[in-house]
Design a protein around this motif. Structure first.
Motif, PDB file in Angstrom:
ATOM      1  N   GLU A 167       0.829  -1.204   0.000  1.00 35.03           N
ATOM      2  CA  GLU A 167       0.000   0.000   0.000  1.00 35.03           C
ATOM      3  C   GLU A 167       0.868   1.260   0.000  1.00 35.03           C
ATOM      4  O   GLU A 167       0.565   2.240  -0.684  1.00 35.03           O
ATOM      5  CB  GLU A 167      -0.921   0.006   1.224  1.00 35.03           C
ATOM      6  CG  GLU A 167      -2.002  -1.062   1.199  1.00 35.03           C
ATOM      7  CD  GLU A 167      -1.453  -2.433   1.620  1.00 35.03           C
ATOM      8  OE1 GLU A 167      -0.299  -2.494   2.110  1.00 35.03           O
ATOM      9  OE2 GLU A 167      -2.178  -3.427   1.448  1.00 35.03           O
ATOM     10  N   GLN A 168       1.949   1.245   0.781  1.00 35.85           N
ATOM     11  CA  GLN A 168       2.853   2.390   0.791  1.00 35.85           C
ATOM     12  C   GLN A 168       3.519   2.576  -0.572  1.00 35.85           C
ATOM     13  O   GLN A 168       3.651   3.705  -1.056  1.00 35.85           O
ATOM     14  CB  GLN A 168       3.913   2.207   1.875  1.00 35.85           C
ATOM     15  CG  GLN A 168       3.396   2.376   3.293  1.00 35.85           C
ATOM     16  CD  GLN A 168       4.459   2.075   4.329  1.00 35.85           C
ATOM     17  OE1 GLN A 168       5.430   1.351   4.062  1.00 35.85           O
ATOM     18  NE2 GLN A 168       4.293   2.610   5.525  1.00 35.85           N
ATOM     19  N   ARG A 169       3.937   1.481  -1.184  1.00 39.55           N
ATOM     20  CA  ARG A 169       4.571   1.590  -2.496  1.00 39.55           C
ATOM     21  C   ARG A 169       3.588   2.155  -3.526  1.00 39.55           C
ATOM     22  O   ARG A 169       3.964   2.976  -4.370  1.00 39.55           O
ATOM     23  CB  ARG A 169       5.092   0.233  -2.952  1.00 39.55           C
ATOM     24  CG  ARG A 169       5.870   0.295  -4.258  1.00 39.55           C
ATOM     25  CD  ARG A 169       6.472  -1.057  -4.588  1.00 39.55           C
ATOM     26  NE  ARG A 169       7.550  -1.396  -3.693  1.00 39.55           N
ATOM     27  CZ  ARG A 169       8.811  -0.985  -3.850  1.00 39.55           C
ATOM     28  NH1 ARG A 169       9.122  -0.200  -4.871  1.00 39.55           N
ATOM     29  NH2 ARG A 169       9.745  -1.334  -3.010  1.00 39.55           N
ATOM     30  N   GLU A 174       2.447   6.988  -6.864  1.00 38.02           N
ATOM     31  CA  GLU A 174       1.506   7.952  -7.429  1.00 38.02           C
ATOM     32  C   GLU A 174       2.174   9.294  -7.732  1.00 38.02           C
ATOM     33  O   GLU A 174       1.674  10.073  -8.547  1.00 38.02           O
ATOM     34  CB  GLU A 174       0.322   8.164  -6.487  1.00 38.02           C
ATOM     35  CG  GLU A 174      -0.620   6.969  -6.433  1.00 38.02           C
ATOM     36  CD  GLU A 174      -2.025   7.367  -6.040  1.00 38.02           C
ATOM     37  OE1 GLU A 174      -2.295   8.575  -5.929  1.00 38.02           O
ATOM     38  OE2 GLU A 174      -2.859   6.462  -5.875  1.00 38.02           O
ATOM     39  N   ALA A 175       3.317   9.553  -7.085  1.00 33.91           N
ATOM     40  CA  ALA A 175       4.023  10.807  -7.358  1.00 33.91           C
ATOM     41  C   ALA A 175       4.494  10.883  -8.800  1.00 33.91           C
ATOM     42  O   ALA A 175       4.712  11.978  -9.328  1.00 33.91           O
ATOM     43  CB  ALA A 175       5.210  10.944  -6.405  1.00 33.91           C
ATOM     44  N   ALA A 176       4.641   9.720  -9.436  1.00 30.02           N
ATOM     45  CA  ALA A 176       5.107   9.715 -10.828  1.00 30.02           C
ATOM     46  C   ALA A 176       4.110  10.368 -11.770  1.00 30.02           C
ATOM     47  O   ALA A 176       4.475  10.798 -12.870  1.00 30.02           O
ATOM     48  CB  ALA A 176       5.382   8.278 -11.281  1.00 30.02           C
ATOM     49  N   GLY A 177       2.861  10.479 -11.363  1.00 32.44           N
ATOM     50  CA  GLY A 177       1.842  11.073 -12.219  1.00 32.44           C
ATOM     51  C   GLY A 177       1.755  12.588 -12.115  1.00 32.44           C
ATOM     52  O   GLY A 177       0.903  13.201 -12.758  1.00 32.44           O
ATOM     53  N   ARG A 212      -4.547  10.943  -0.405  1.00 30.07           N
ATOM     54  CA  ARG A 212      -4.595   9.620  -1.013  1.00 30.07           C
ATOM     55  C   ARG A 212      -4.238   8.539   0.000  1.00 30.07           C
ATOM     56  O   ARG A 212      -4.783   7.431  -0.038  1.00 30.07           O
ATOM     57  CB  ARG A 212      -3.644   9.555  -2.212  1.00 30.07           C
ATOM     58  CG  ARG A 212      -4.119  10.315  -3.410  1.00 30.07           C
ATOM     59  CD  ARG A 212      -5.344   9.644  -4.046  1.00 30.07           C
ATOM     60  NE  ARG A 212      -5.002   8.343  -4.608  1.00 30.07           N
ATOM     61  CZ  ARG A 212      -5.705   7.230  -4.405  1.00 30.07           C
ATOM     62  NH1 ARG A 212      -6.783   7.253  -3.632  1.00 30.07           N
ATOM     63  NH2 ARG A 212      -5.335   6.096  -4.973  1.00 30.07           N
ATOM     64  N   ALA A 213      -3.322   8.850   0.906  1.00 28.16           N
ATOM     65  CA  ALA A 213      -2.956   7.877   1.940  1.00 28.16           C
ATOM     66  C   ALA A 213      -4.178   7.513   2.781  1.00 28.16           C
ATOM     67  O   ALA A 213      -4.374   6.340   3.130  1.00 28.16           O
ATOM     68  CB  ALA A 213      -1.846   8.444   2.822  1.00 28.16           C
ATOM     69  N   PRO A 271      15.435   6.037  -5.626  1.00 29.10           N
ATOM     70  CA  PRO A 271      14.059   5.660  -5.993  1.00 29.10           C
ATOM     71  C   PRO A 271      13.053   6.406  -5.120  1.00 29.10           C
ATOM     72  O   PRO A 271      13.408   6.978  -4.082  1.00 29.10           O
ATOM     73  CB  PRO A 271      14.035   4.154  -5.704  1.00 29.10           C
ATOM     74  CG  PRO A 271      15.078   3.954  -4.649  1.00 29.10           C
ATOM     75  CD  PRO A 271      16.171   4.939  -4.961  1.00 29.10           C
ATOM     76  N   ALA A 272      11.820   6.386  -5.526  1.00 31.19           N
ATOM     77  CA  ALA A 272      10.788   7.165  -4.836  1.00 31.19           C
ATOM     78  C   ALA A 272      10.622   6.766  -3.380  1.00 31.19           C
ATOM     79  O   ALA A 272      10.214   7.578  -2.548  1.00 31.19           O
ATOM     80  CB  ALA A 272       9.452   7.023  -5.569  1.00 31.19           C
TER      81      ALA A 272
END
Length: 317
Positions: A167-169, A174-177, A212-213, A271-272
């Motif tokens: 869920e955290q990943r 989602e930041a990539a969007g 979103r979290a 990585p993110a």
């Protein structure tokens, strides 16, 4: 550790103008002259004239073309110009790399105060907000002069961080969007603008990810404070996630992706989901709340209003 990757190709003038125009005109203030734009933002006259032909928002007066300062900052970033804004993010990336080396980081933050009335500045009293001096990372506070504070900060080394849960990943991915865009104050809390355009600055991106979290059932909270970049610290907004042991740890997927996309961080090393420790000092104050306040001559309660001091007043040693 690998070196930063080459920056992605700068955007075309058409793409730059297209992104800038996603910001509604009502949030613009055309107060920056063509001369200042070329001198401070490092944008050539020919470049700006070409952008105007493509539709860059502008106004004019008797002296010539006028631009919005946020538009200019974004244009310089999108075109890959080494502007003062770009230099700020280069310094923040360097702070992240230094903090990610695996050792505890000790820094001295020198806070220099100035009177709001620059011609008056005699016998004025200043005070650091208690949120600054009582932060757990603070190991010492000195005041060698009435208008100078020195705060010793110790940021602990990274310990073994458990891998993010599925869920955290999903949340971090989602930041990539989102696309980075410096926003005027009226848009930094506008989640509707983010959903409509995909644009965000760090503050709006964090608001979005915290929201979103909650929808994903991921414990998360916003964090504010200083990125201890050199020579000047920068106020910043990031995310904190809670692990299975109940500990909160920093996460900054949006900004890490942005810096990697600009070639300022090595994408493979950052990585993110990487934990940005050793660079961020959490201070529990909203970004629009000053860390240092002016109390007027002699510290009178009725003195000049508090002044919000910018990053240039926080020197990191």
């Amino acid at each position: 550790m690998s070196t930063p990757v080459p920056a992605s190709a700068p955007a075309t003038p058409e793409a730059v103008v297209g992104q800038v125009r996603l910001v509604p005109d009502g949030h613009r203030d055309f107060d920056t002259s063509l001369e200042h734009a070329t001198r401070f933002h490092r944008l050539s006259r020919a470049c700006l004239e070409q952008l105007v032909e493509q539709g860059l928002p502008h106004s004019s007066d008797a002296t010539g073309l006028l631009f919005d300062r946020y538009d200019l900052r974004n244009v310089a970033l999108l075109l890959g110009v080494r502007s003062p804004q770009r230099a700020t993010y280069e310094a923040m990336a360097a702070a992240l790399r230094a903090g990610g080396a695996g050792a505890a980081v000790r820094r001295t933050v020198v806070v220099r105060a100035y009177c709001p009335d620059r011609e008056h500045c005699a016998g004025c009293a200043f005070v650091l907000d208690p949120a600054v001096t009582s932060a757990p990372e603070v190991v010492a506070v000195r005041r060698p002069e009435a208008s100078r504070f020195e705060v010793d900060v110790l940021l602990a080394a990274a310990d073994a961080t458990p891998p993010p849960t599925p869920e955290q990943r999903r949340l971090l991915d989602e930041a990539a969007g989102l696309r980075f865009h410096l926003l005027p104050p009226g848009l930094t809390a506008d989640l509707g603008f983010l959903r409509e355009t995909g644009l965000a600055d760090c503050t709006l991106a964090v608001r979005h990810l915290v929201a979103r979290a909650g929808e994903l059932g991921v414990p998360a909270r916003p964090a504010t404070g200083l990125c201890l970049s050199r020579p000047f610290a920068n106020r910043h907004h990031w995310l904190e996630l809670r692990d299975v042991e109940g500990r909160w740890w920093p996460a900054d997927p949006f900004f890490l992706r942005t810096l990697a996309g600009w070639g300022l961080l090595a994408d493979g090393d950052w990585p993110a989901h990487r934990r940005p420790v050793g660079a961020y000092w959490r201070v529990d104050l909203d970004l629009d709340v000053p860390m240092l306040r002016h109390r007027g001559a002699g510290g009178a309660a009725g003195g000049s209003p508090p002044e919000r001091l910018g990053p240039a007043y926080f020197l990191v040693q």
